[in-house]
Design a protein around this motif. Sequence first.
Motif, short mmCIF file in Angstrom:
data_model
loop_
_atom_site.label_atom_id
_atom_site.label_comp_id
_atom_site.label_asym_id
_atom_site.label_seq_id
_atom_site.Cartn_x
_atom_site.Cartn_y
_atom_site.Cartn_z
N LEU A 88 65.01 60.38 126.58
CA LEU A 88 66.16 61.26 126.38
C LEU A 88 65.83 62.67 126.87
O LEU A 88 66.64 63.32 127.54
N ALA A 89 64.64 63.12 126.55
CA ALA A 89 64.21 64.45 126.99
C ALA A 89 64.20 64.52 128.52
O ALA A 89 64.66 65.50 129.11
N ALA A 90 63.70 63.47 129.14
CA ALA A 90 63.63 63.46 130.60
C ALA A 90 65.04 63.52 131.19
O ALA A 90 65.30 64.24 132.16
N TRP A 91 65.94 62.78 130.56
CA TRP A 91 67.33 62.79 131.02
C TRP A 91 67.95 64.18 130.87
O TRP A 91 68.63 64.69 131.76
N MET A 92 67.66 64.82 129.76
CA MET A 92 68.21 66.15 129.52
C MET A 92 67.66 67.16 130.52
O MET A 92 68.37 68.03 131.00
N ARG A 93 66.38 67.02 130.81
CA ARG A 93 65.75 67.90 131.78
C ARG A 93 66.46 67.77 133.13
O ARG A 93 66.74 68.74 133.81
N GLU A 94 66.77 66.54 133.47
CA GLU A 94 67.41 66.29 134.76
C GLU A 94 68.85 66.80 134.79
O GLU A 94 69.29 67.39 135.77
N GLN A 95 69.54 66.59 133.69
CA GLN A 95 70.95 67.00 133.64
C GLN A 95 71.13 68.50 133.52
O GLN A 95 72.01 69.08 134.13
N TYR A 96 70.32 69.12 132.67
CA TYR A 96 70.61 70.49 132.30
C TYR A 96 69.58 71.50 132.78
O TYR A 96 69.69 72.68 132.49
N GLY A 97 68.55 71.04 133.46
CA GLY A 97 67.56 71.98 133.94
C GLY A 97 66.65 72.46 132.82
O GLY A 97 66.54 71.82 131.78
N GLY A 98 66.01 73.60 133.01
CA GLY A 98 65.00 74.04 132.06
C GLY A 98 63.73 73.27 132.31
O GLY A 98 63.62 72.52 133.28
N THR A 99 62.74 73.44 131.46
CA THR A 99 61.48 72.74 131.67
C THR A 99 61.43 71.50 130.79
O THR A 99 62.18 71.37 129.84
N MET A 100 60.51 70.61 131.14
CA MET A 100 60.34 69.40 130.35
C MET A 100 59.95 69.75 128.92
O MET A 100 60.42 69.14 127.97
N GLN A 102 60.73 72.34 127.22
CA GLN A 102 61.90 72.80 126.47
C GLN A 102 62.75 71.61 126.03
O GLN A 102 63.26 71.58 124.91
N ALA A 103 62.86 70.64 126.94
CA ALA A 103 63.64 69.45 126.60
C ALA A 103 62.97 68.69 125.47
O ALA A 103 63.62 68.25 124.52
N ILE A 104 61.65 68.57 125.55
CA ILE A 104 60.93 67.84 124.50
C ILE A 104 61.08 68.56 123.17
O ILE A 104 61.33 67.94 122.14
N LYS A 105 60.99 69.87 123.23
CA LYS A 105 61.12 70.61 121.97
C LYS A 105 62.50 70.48 121.36
O LYS A 105 62.67 70.65 120.16
N THR A 106 63.47 70.20 122.19
CA THR A 106 64.82 70.02 121.66
C THR A 106 64.95 68.67 120.97
O THR A 106 65.57 68.57 119.92
N VAL A 107 64.36 67.64 121.55
CA VAL A 107 64.50 66.32 120.92
C VAL A 107 63.54 66.14 119.75
O VAL A 107 63.69 65.24 118.95
N GLN A 339 78.31 72.59 122.16
CA GLN A 339 77.67 73.03 123.39
C GLN A 339 76.50 73.95 123.03
O GLN A 339 76.69 74.97 122.39
N SER A 340 75.31 73.59 123.45
CA SER A 340 74.16 74.43 123.15
C SER A 340 74.18 75.67 124.04
O SER A 340 74.55 75.60 125.20
N GLU A 341 73.80 76.79 123.46
CA GLU A 341 73.80 78.00 124.26
C GLU A 341 72.39 78.40 124.71
O GLU A 341 72.21 79.38 125.41
N THR A 342 71.41 77.65 124.25
CA THR A 342 70.05 77.94 124.71
C THR A 342 69.58 76.78 125.58
O THR A 342 70.12 75.69 125.51
N VAL A 343 68.58 77.04 126.38
CA VAL A 343 68.07 76.03 127.30
C VAL A 343 67.36 74.93 126.52
O VAL A 343 66.58 75.23 125.64
#
Length: 741
Positions: A88-100, A102-107, A339-343
């Motif tokens: 899921l994190a990898a998908w988010m990274r691809e869809q929304y940019g930012g770093t991996m 950051q995506a991992i920290k979100t999930v 809608q998240s407002e942070t990366v």
Amino acid sequence: MKQQYADIIVDITQEKLDHTFQYKIPEELSSQVKEGTAVEIPFGKGNRLIRGYVISLSGKPKLDEKKIKEIHSVRKQEIGAEENRMALAAWMREQYGGTMIQAIKTVIPVKQKQRPKEKKTVYLAIPKEEAAQRLELFQKKHQTARARILEALLEEEQIPYGVVTGKLNVTASVIRTLEEQGILKCESETVYRNPISIQEKKRARICLNAEQEAIVQDIIFHWEEKEYRTSLIHGITGSGKTEIYMELIAYAVKQGGQAIVLIPEIALTYQTVMRFYRRFGERISIMHSRLSPGERYDQFERAKDGEIDVMIGPRSALFTPFPNLKIIIIDEEHEDTYQSETVPRYHAREVAIQRANLEDAKVILGSATPSLESYYRAQKGIYRLYTLKKRAKESKLPEVQIVDLRAELKSGNRSVLSVVLREKIEETLEKKQQIMLFLNRRGYAGFLSCRSCGHVIKCPHCDVSLALHNNGKLICHYCGYEEERQKICPECGSSFLSSFRVGTQQIEEVVQREFPNAKILRMDLDTTKEKDGHAKILSAFSGHEADILIGTQMIVKGHDFPEVTLVGVLAADLSLHAGTYRAAEKTFQLLTQAAGRAGRREKPGEVIIQTYNPEHYSIVNAAHQDYESFYEQEILYRTLAGYPPVSHLMGVHASCKDKNHLDMGMTYLKKYIEQIIPKKAGITVIGPADEQISKISDIYRKVMYVKYKDQQMLLKIKERMEQYMEANEGYRTILVQFDMN
Ligand code: ADP
Ligand code: ZN
Ligand code: ZN
């Protein structure tokens, strides 16, 4: 055994490090290291130990085997993200940019293990009769937190401390005060596992009506066929959606699964939360922003250990690590808070659907005014659409009247209150009923409009209202188009062309002057600054301590005030000209919601909508509560103008300390995109333009949009842009983020 390797992403938030490093897996750790495992690794020249996450495993070294370092240890105290959440994190990274990372920290929102709290319970230290008297006193004094806990303790003998501070939202200091006054006692030793015996308290279960039952049956039918298509339930407020959610959750739980329920804001939906609590008792848990990291961690641990079945919360609850997630419900799916407002700037709806795909879960969206995206997808058969036509309990829809402010002006009335509204307020005050006056300031950017004919100055290219800036210029926030402020209406030649600058405070003054005996409460950013300010005003109003509540969109969400029989919308146009392509949609949603506030119980309600655009479809259809007609017109506009959901709009948001450097960076980026996109493909690049807020703490902000009907293509362009910026030194100091639609 053959040497195994792990690709690891290091926990350093730095764009330049956003790729994986390969490490050897020492044999003694081989059984523990999996995708998603948190590990300690030696890093850099000094071999400083830092944290990393395993992204993937392989049997092949990527460089000289001798140069590859070894994983130091596995970080046991952390929740490791399971494979699915890594994906899921990898998908988010691809869809929304930012770093991996950051995506991992979100999930994995909670990582640090906190010391487990002792099990603490709160109970009454005084007899019930005395408690009841105290309760009355607290209510009189509007000590709502104190009242809440006493009320709860009069119903349940003892309540876990965590429930008091969590669900009941009572602070530790309040509990301490009450303890000091000898009203409460807190007990730490005794562990009561499920202290609240909801079982006995269960209210008579509501029997679904035929409409609701048919929806539940159909969803379950497809579910059992293993069809995981997202369902959208479109039903006006009070039509019984929440009962449907609970029925579906009960079904999922019976199958041994778990459920996530996303709601826009806990504070505003306290009543809903209590309904879930009554039905599912201790098997539910709640996430909200006021939980400490430790408490959040506890909630996630409990979810992982199978101690709870249902998690309710805002968008971050989406990442609850349930072992067997069966259903995700998103109530009020059109709300902006998803809608998240942070990366990464993700949208909870999209991520929910992706997570459900990965874990074979079902997604249910519900709304009285679905987002255009969702309804569009439902129309195309991507979602399954269900409609609830009437309110579950007999209560009439309010009577809505539209007042033309242009006519008021012509007849010489320049007040913010039309003649009709003033009369209605007077009548309602005489009947000792309550009134809400709503100023629709959402996304308000200060547009220029003609008070004589209603004409609004728009961007000739983008068909959105131009925003009036302090330097007197009118600016488009999509394409950057600018023009000088005009003095004369280009439509009717009148000189009543003015910006609509009116605030809640001014309105309060006017209303107070007109009705000197009325008690008025005002709710806006100013009056809700202090802690619990929001709740205080709401509880004062629901206790009928005031006759009139004046406020911004804060007052129209989710509250049920049975005594309110008149709702006045002061200037419906404010949100209509917010300068975004969603302005009409937001206006329709807000007006529909505002209208829904009037006459929630036996008393019939009335709604007055004042506007300079009485024929606008968002206003007319909101007055009739006619979503379908609104949708038809709005989707036509989106199609003609090429806006989402018909087309996709990728936002490229850039910020930099140096304004010139930013301007240049964006100009070159635009040139680059125009070079790489296939000619005649119909891809348009709009902007760059200043962001609506063009400077925040001395950082300049610009935005550019790429518009195309195929989202995949936009993602490809995004990748190319990222590569381009990576390769050019100049972009080191510019932070670029992307968002979709
Ligand atoms: P929504 O979520 O669409 O706003 P709710 O589920 O909250 O609607 O229902 C509105 C009110 O009607 C609630 O008080 C609920 O308890 C009641 N209600 C819902 N369904 C039924 C039903 N089948 N029979 C009786 N009351 C119902
Ligand atoms: Zn005019
Ligand atoms: Zn424009």
